[in-house]
Design a protein around this motif. Structure first.
Motif, PDB file in Angstrom:
ATOM      1  N   LEU A  12      15.211  31.398  55.097  1.00 22.86           N
ATOM      2  CA  LEU A  12      15.585  32.297  54.102  1.00 22.86           C
ATOM      3  C   LEU A  12      17.098  31.659  53.658  1.00 22.86           C
ATOM      4  O   LEU A  12      17.766  31.009  54.640  1.00 22.86           O
ATOM      5  N   PRO A  13      17.488  31.771  52.558  1.00 18.95           N
ATOM      6  CA  PRO A  13      18.542  31.190  52.085  1.00 18.95           C
ATOM      7  C   PRO A  13      19.754  32.077  52.848  1.00 18.95           C
ATOM      8  O   PRO A  13      19.875  33.239  53.003  1.00 18.95           O
ATOM      9  N   LEU A  14      20.698  31.239  53.157  1.00 17.50           N
ATOM     10  CA  LEU A  14      21.917  31.625  53.655  1.00 17.50           C
ATOM     11  C   LEU A  14      22.827  32.534  52.825  1.00 17.50           C
ATOM     12  O   LEU A  14      22.740  32.160  51.501  1.00 17.50           O
ATOM     13  N   VAL A  15      23.130  33.708  53.159  1.00 15.49           N
ATOM     14  CA  VAL A  15      24.050  34.500  52.243  1.00 15.49           C
ATOM     15  C   VAL A  15      25.635  34.423  52.808  1.00 15.49           C
ATOM     16  O   VAL A  15      25.648  34.999  53.824  1.00 15.49           O
ATOM     17  N   LEU A  16      26.357  33.902  52.122  1.00 18.10           N
ATOM     18  CA  LEU A  16      27.683  33.950  52.644  1.00 18.10           C
ATOM     19  C   LEU A  16      28.543  35.304  52.218  1.00 18.10           C
ATOM     20  O   LEU A  16      28.218  35.934  51.059  1.00 18.10           O
ATOM     21  N   GLY A  17      29.527  35.756  53.245  1.00 22.18           N
ATOM     22  CA  GLY A  17      29.943  37.055  52.881  1.00 22.18           C
ATOM     23  C   GLY A  17      31.264  37.029  53.563  1.00 22.18           C
ATOM     24  O   GLY A  17      31.524  36.338  54.550  1.00 22.18           O
ATOM     25  N   LEU A 148      20.600  33.586  63.941  1.00 19.85           N
ATOM     26  CA  LEU A 148      21.446  35.006  64.070  1.00 19.85           C
ATOM     27  C   LEU A 148      22.628  34.506  63.064  1.00 19.85           C
ATOM     28  O   LEU A 148      23.151  35.234  62.506  1.00 19.85           O
ATOM     29  N   GLU A 149      22.833  33.284  62.886  1.00 23.55           N
ATOM     30  CA  GLU A 149      23.915  32.958  62.114  1.00 23.55           C
ATOM     31  C   GLU A 149      23.597  33.420  60.485  1.00 23.55           C
ATOM     32  O   GLU A 149      24.391  34.044  60.010  1.00 23.55           O
ATOM     33  N   GLN A 150      22.458  33.127  60.167  1.00 23.32           N
ATOM     34  CA  GLN A 150      21.948  33.403  58.931  1.00 23.32           C
ATOM     35  C   GLN A 150      21.966  35.020  58.775  1.00 23.32           C
ATOM     36  O   GLN A 150      22.491  35.406  57.788  1.00 23.32           O
ATOM     37  N   THR A 151      21.576  35.691  60.082  1.00 23.18           N
ATOM     38  CA  THR A 151      21.490  37.291  59.941  1.00 23.18           C
ATOM     39  C   THR A 151      22.722  37.773  59.742  1.00 23.18           C
ATOM     40  O   THR A 151      23.239  38.718  59.122  1.00 23.18           O
ATOM     41  N   TYR A 152      23.808  37.383  60.428  1.00 29.12           N
ATOM     42  CA  TYR A 152      25.182  37.741  60.475  1.00 29.12           C
ATOM     43  C   TYR A 152      25.898  37.567  59.187  1.00 29.12           C
ATOM     44  O   TYR A 152      26.492  38.396  58.766  1.00 29.12           O
ATOM     45  N   ARG A 153      25.630  36.505  58.642  1.00 34.69           N
ATOM     46  CA  ARG A 153      26.173  36.285  57.349  1.00 34.69           C
ATOM     47  C   ARG A 153      25.548  37.241  56.192  1.00 34.69           C
ATOM     48  O   ARG A 153      26.580  37.697  55.562  1.00 34.69           O
ATOM     49  N   ALA A 154      24.309  37.252  56.307  1.00 32.13           N
ATOM     50  CA  ALA A 154      23.759  38.373  55.200  1.00 32.13           C
ATOM     51  C   ALA A 154      24.067  39.705  55.633  1.00 32.13           C
ATOM     52  O   ALA A 154      24.332  40.528  54.699  1.00 32.13           O
ATOM     53  N   VAL A 155      24.522  40.358  56.845  1.00 36.86           N
ATOM     54  CA  VAL A 155      25.095  41.516  57.260  1.00 36.86           C
ATOM     55  C   VAL A 155      26.605  41.533  56.411  1.00 36.86           C
ATOM     56  O   VAL A 155      26.858  42.724  55.770  1.00 36.86           O
ATOM     57  N   ALA A 159      27.494  44.379  53.568  1.00 34.10           N
ATOM     58  CA  ALA A 159      28.381  45.540  53.778  1.00 34.10           C
ATOM     59  C   ALA A 159      29.841  44.809  54.071  1.00 34.10           C
ATOM     60  O   ALA A 159      30.175  44.817  55.276  1.00 34.10           O
ATOM     61  N   PRO A 160      30.384  44.276  53.048  1.00 33.91           N
ATOM     62  CA  PRO A 160      31.665  43.693  53.091  1.00 33.91           C
ATOM     63  C   PRO A 160      32.876  44.261  53.845  1.00 33.91           C
ATOM     64  O   PRO A 160      33.621  43.550  54.409  1.00 33.91           O
ATOM     65  N   ALA A 161      32.711  45.353  53.892  1.00 33.56           N
ATOM     66  CA  ALA A 161      34.040  46.223  54.176  1.00 33.56           C
ATOM     67  C   ALA A 161      33.757  46.979  55.630  1.00 33.56           C
ATOM     68  O   ALA A 161      34.367  47.536  55.990  1.00 33.56           O
ATOM     69  N   ALA A 162      32.582  46.701  56.106  1.00 37.35           N
ATOM     70  CA  ALA A 162      32.226  47.285  57.337  1.00 37.35           C
ATOM     71  C   ALA A 162      32.740  46.559  58.703  1.00 37.35           C
ATOM     72  O   ALA A 162      32.960  45.448  58.554  1.00 37.35           O
TER      73      ALA A 162
END
Length: 266
Positions: A12-17, A148-155, A159-162
């Protein structure tokens, strides 16, 4: 974790946040993500509407919400979820204004349920157990770090303020006791794999700026084959095999909840 698990990783594509910023306040908007340990499998009191996800009113997310009265609470944790399922199925449901997110995931990526069946059921062999744990260790080395890295970046992106709290897993088994659940050597190797999993989860969480709730200490002495007999992990449940080797209500309330609450309040 459950008896049937989709363990194959999906690209899945990495999502930066952005890194999480705010602490959990009484008016928190709380979203709970993850697998059966977050859903509360084996704790009972299941929400019928959650179907095969088996979300329990006695899970640590539900207990935290009952104790802290957040302004909003949503649990999308689901039995059998691996990192790919968190990204694909759970994160799209998380409100962008969430101020607290908790996450328990990683065990299904290693096919822990298959390893438990191979090592801890009666009449299984050492060779079968070794093959299953060898495969779990390979997945931990080669696939889970990136998952895990991919998932944590997606989280972080969802939810950028969480404030994000990720949890590890307890030792399921006690060693040095006479017990029909596996051999002492198998139990020790299974616990060693759990340690490596928790250490990886913590490293990846630290890199993302997340808090880590380590539950091994409170569960110590309360795994299957505990000398005291006070076990916070279910043994094999023949009538509902998917509940086997999951935290009991006591494990959720006294093992998970205090550490998650402390990490959320830091």
């Amino acid at each position: 974790m459950r008896h049937q698990i989709l363990a194959a990783a999906v690209a899945l594509p990495l999502v930066l946040g952005a890194s999480p910023a705010s602490a959990a306040q009484p008016g928190a908007h709380y979203a709970a993500l993850g697998d059966s340990y977050a859903a509360g499998v084996a704790a009972g009191s299941y929400d019928k509407a959650s179907g095969d996800c088996h979300r329990s009113a006695r899970s640590y997310p539900a207990l935290w919400a009952a104790e802290h009265h957040p302004a909003a609470f949503l649990s999308v944790a689901c039995s059998g979820a691996a990192t790919q399922h968190v990204i694909r199925d759970q994160l799209p449901r998380v409100p962008a204004d969430s101020t607290l997110v908790t996450l328990t995931v990683g065990g299904n990526d290693l096919d822990f349920a298959t390893a438990a069946a191979a090592c801890l059921q009666p009449l299984t062999t050492d060779a079968r157990c070794d093959r299953a744990l060898d495969e779990s260790e390979r997945l931990l080395r080669e696939e889970l770090p990136g998952n895990l890295e991919q998932t944590y970046r997606a989280v972080s992106a969802a939810a950028p303020a969480a404030r994000v709290v990720v949890t590890g897993y307890p030792h399921l088994l006690e060693t040095g006791t006479t017990c029909w659940v596996g051999t002492d050597a198998r139990r020790a190797r299974f616990n060693a794999l759990t340690d490596r999993l928790d250490e990886l989860i913590q490293r990846q969480a630290d890199k993302q700026g997340f808090r880590f709730a380590d539950v091994r200490s409170p569960f110590s002495g309360h795994g299957v084959c505990a000398r005291s007999g006070e076990e916070w992990i279910t043994r094999i449940v023949l009538t509902s095999i998917w509940e086997s080797f999951h935290p009991t209500p006591e494990g959720q309330a006294r093992g998970y909840l205090p550490n998650v609450s402390a990490a959320a309040a830091e």
